[in-house]
Design an enzyme around this catalytic site. Structure first.
Site, PDB file in Angstrom:
ATOM      1  N   ASP A  60       2.167  17.300   7.913  1.00 28.14           N
ATOM      2  CA  ASP A  60       2.593  16.320   6.918  1.00 28.14           C
ATOM      3  C   ASP A  60       3.050  15.086   7.694  1.00 28.14           C
ATOM      4  O   ASP A  60       3.274  15.131   8.906  1.00 28.14           O
ATOM      5  CB  ASP A  60       3.700  16.881   6.006  1.00 28.14           C
ATOM      6  CG  ASP A  60       3.841  16.065   4.718  1.00 28.14           C
ATOM      7  OD1 ASP A  60       3.306  14.930   4.652  1.00 28.14           O
ATOM      8  OD2 ASP A  60       4.499  16.534   3.776  1.00 28.14           O
TER       9      ASP A  60
HETATM   10  C1  BGC Z   1       3.928  13.898   1.508  1.00 26.88           C
HETATM   11  C2  BGC Z   1       2.518  14.411   1.519  1.00 26.88           C
HETATM   12  C3  BGC Z   1       1.554  13.248   1.577  1.00 26.88           C
HETATM   13  C4  BGC Z   1       1.876  12.390   2.793  1.00 26.88           C
HETATM   14  C5  BGC Z   1       0.929  11.222   2.968  1.00 26.88           C
HETATM   15  C6  BGC Z   1       4.194  12.885   2.603  1.00 26.88           C
HETATM   16  O1  BGC Z   1       5.401  12.265   2.358  1.00 26.88           O
HETATM   17  O2  BGC Z   1       4.830  14.993   1.615  1.00 26.88           O
HETATM   18  O3  BGC Z   1       2.291  15.192   0.381  1.00 26.88           O
HETATM   19  O4  BGC Z   1       0.238  13.714   1.611  1.00 26.88           O
HETATM   20  O5  BGC Z   1       3.192  11.907   2.663  1.00 26.88           O
HETATM   21  O6  BGC Z   1       1.121  10.274   1.980  1.00 26.88           O
END
Ligand code: BGC
Length: 685
Positions: free
Chosen positions: A224
């Site tokens: 993530d």
């Molecule tokens: C989120 C993810 C997301 C990523 C990219 C993170 O803050 O937890 O679900 O895909 O950001 O935007």
């Protein structure tokens, strides 16, 4: 490939971005540059849990994922993924960071509940798999996230999930296992939090033992965004790609030179990324950037909503509304112009732009509140052309009640905004926020007191409590209904479409019924803190069963404008073998009412006593659409060879799914709260 070329494939590229804003070409939220000398194209990553995210748009704002789960219809769920995959591809995006498969029934106040598929591992896993399949069929790499136990947003970067192996394998991990195996999804996003004291993106048990070894996952694991905490530990534990920058994997070359990470690990990371690109078709089907099929996708968005809205109450024929009605009061939630959507990285920029936006007093905010441009009021006017339809914004309960009193029917829209980056303080509609700066419970009560024909439409990402339930005639849970939500809601209210959604998540009577009445909170922003999942696999209805609690509305529940019977049920092949138990439940579904509609026949299993399983486990279902008076024979397979392991439990001693000898009980019903016993069968001697 040179070592430099290999290293480039495993860490997000920070393009022209001294301030680390992660603004990549094509509006992507993540990027791996291509290698033209080898004809390897760049990889562009973008969100998309409920439609194209990352601010890329215009895009089709689908109803919340939980609405798709409430449809209990895997074929329709494939279409949901198809919309996301098609539109991402049209914007030149290769990897969809959608696929949120966390089981938020553990914590229904989770601000990302709207992105998920509910509380049951098998339903959530099957719906997620259908979405992922739809995405990957468009030659876009799908992603399942957030692996694993990212079940609350409060302290999400430091929360340490404490859960026993059996509890996890039979709950959160099972949902991911189904998604990985059924959809052959090619990327997995490890989450911010820790499990058993280790950050998930350097957790070799999760990434290597469970995902790659036990489940045979062939794709790549990405972190993530900024969820990587180390170079050596993360690489050796099984992380294949750091996103969205090179904070840790920028030093991977040095770690390999020093002998801390084997060269074979880097080769395997690169192999996994490239193999995925071939498998999904990025080499064979280069993308064409082109306009999205907006009209076709808006129609699918409407079908998803009509399939997934759940009729929770309907007394004295309050619904459907008669099209000949003379006056209707439409109240609250900007229902004159818009429907609510969920926030955070899943936020979609709807075609035509938001109808309106508002801030939210939650510093720091992930995103502003976006109201999708679809007017329930206009759609209601279309359905009842002779009616005088008037709007009260709900900010003044007395004015709304006065309008209701002078109208034949009152439809009150209540809403609850949720978003990534926050959890809900409660599941009450009394909370005052920028999205809903009024006590909506008081509003409903005032309107219901003024007009006995009051209907409540809820726009929420998950459960809410309803202190006014006995005062109103009907309640429709519309979830976040997406950009075609207005017409969908009107079709349902007037009976042009018969509601057929079923709750994929239990609605509690109060937060005191939850395993954790108060959400665990971190001591500070850096110190890991325990979130004790002592309830193990007893999530949602299994928790209520184990505690003898009666919720407000049970899992699987949803009414219709017609009635159904489930008859002639029987178990076939009930001399099941130990090695491959496999039964079929047969039954007849009949529409016993006066209008066409769809019913979901749900099969639950009780495993042999003494192995500690919950009394009811959803193992199969079928949604059947029938004309009045018509019947259909249905056969529901319950096969241990399926990815959902419907007949077994996780045995901690052998570390394997195990079929217990003994007597199994099969139940059938239209919710977990209304089951009848089909019969029993015995496995083993
Ligand atoms: C989120 C993810 C997301 C990523 C990219 C993170 O803050 O937890 O679900 O895909 O950001 O935007």
């Amino acid at each position: 490939m040179t070592q430099a070329q290999k290293l480039q494939m495993v860490a997000g590229g920070v393009a022209n971005d001294p301030n680390l804003n992660y603004s990549f070409p094509r509006g992507a939220g993540g990027w791996i540059p291509g290698i033209p000398q080898l004809s390897i194209p760049a990889l562009y990553f973008a969100d998309g849990s409920v439609g194209v995210g990352n601010g890329i748009g215009p895009a089709t704002a689908l109803p919340a994922s939980i609405a798709s789960a409430a449809g209990w219809d895997t074929q329709a769920a494939v279409q949901y993924g198809t919309v996301i995959g098609t539109e991402l591809s049209d914007y030149g995006i290769d990897v969809n960071l959608g696929g949120n498969t966390n089981l938020t029934g553990r914590e229904p106040r989770d601000g990302r509940t709207f992105e998920t598929k509910g509380e049951d591992p098998i339903l959530a896993g099957k719906i997620a798999a259908a979405h992922l399949e739809g995405v990957q069929a468009q030659h876009v790499i799908a992603d399942i996230k957030h692996f694993a136990y990212n079940d609350q947003e409060t302290g999400r970067a430091t929360a340490n999930a404490v859960i026993d192996e059996r509890g996890g394998r039979e709950s959160d991990l099972l949902a991911f296992e189904i998604g990985v195996k059924d959809a052959n999804v090619q990327s997995v996003m490890c989450s911010y939090n820790l499990t058993g004291g280790t950050y998930n993106c350097e957790n070799s048990h999760l990434l290597t033992d469970v995902l790659k070894t036990d489940w045979g996952f062939t794709g790549f694991v990405m972190s993530d965004w900024l969820a990587t905490h180390s170079t050596v530990n993360a690489a050796n534990a099984g992380l294949d790609q750091e996103q969205p920058d090179q904070e840790y994997f920028g030093s991977l070359g040095t770690a390999i030179q020093n002998g801390q990470v084997p060269q074979s690990r880097l080769d395997n990371m690169v192999h996994r990324v490239l193999r995925t690109m071939f498998q999904v078709g990025l080499f064979d089907y280069p993308q064409t950037i082109q306009p999205i099929p907006a009209a076709a996708d808006a129609a699918i968005a409407q079908q998803v909503e009509e399939n997934g809205a759940v009729l929770l109450k309907n007394s004295n024929g309050a619904l459907p509304i008669n099209a000949g009605v003379q006056s209707i009061a439409v109240i609250g939630s900007h229902a004159d112009v818009a429907v609510l959507s969920g926030g955070g990285s899943a936020q979609v920029q709807p075609a035509g732009g938001p109808a309106l936006t508002s801030g939210y007093p939650c510093p720091p905010c992930w995103s502003e509140v976006v109201w999708d441009p679809s007017s329930p009021m206009k759609a209601i006017e279309t359905m009842a052309p002779g009616a005088n339809v008037q709007f009260a914004d709900g900010s003044n309960a007395s004015a709304a009640a006065a309008l209701a009193a002078s109208s034949q029917v009152a439809v009150v829209f209540v809403s609850q905004w949720e978003s990534e980056g926050m959890d809900l303080p409660s599941i009450n509609l009394t909370d005052l926020t920028d999205a809903t700066p009024i006590d909506q419970d008081a509003l409903v009560s005032a309107v219901a007191a003024a007009n006995s024909h009051t209907i409540v439409v809820i726009e929420s990402g998950g459960p809410v409590v309803m202190p006014w339930l006995s005062q109103v005639g009907a309640v429709l849970e519309a979830w976040y209904p997406g950009q075609s939500g207005g017409p969908a809601i009107a079709d349902l209210l007037f009976g042009k479409t018969n509601p057929s959604g079923k709750l994929p998540i239990t609605f509690p009577a109060s937060v005191s019924q939850l395993p954790r009445p108060t959400i665990p909170t971190p001591p500070d922003s850096t110190t890991p803190f325990d979130v004790n999942y002592f309830e193990g696999f007893n999530i949602g209805y299994k928790w209520y069963d184990s505690q003898g609690l009666t919720p407000l509305f049970p899992f699987g529940f949803g009414l219709s404008y017609t009635t159904f019977s489930l008859t002639n049920s029987a178990i076939m092949n009930n001399l099941a073998s130990m090695s491959n138990p496999n039964i079929q439940v047969t039954l007849t579904v009949t529409n016993t009412g006066a209008v066409s509609g769809a019913e979901v026949a749900q099969v639950y299993l009780g495993l042999p006593a003494g192995i500690g399983e919950p009394p009811h486990r959803l193992v199969g279902w079928q949604k059947v659409t029938l004309q009045p008076g018509a019947s259909q024979a249905v056969m529901i397979e319950v096969d241990e060879n399926d990815s959902s392991h419907p007949l077994s439990y996780w045995d901690e001693t052998s570390g394997a799914w195990t079929v217990a000898p003994g007597q199994y009980t099969v139940y059938l019903g239209d919710s977990v709260g209304a089951l009848t016993t089909v019969g029993t069968f015995t496995v083993g001697s």
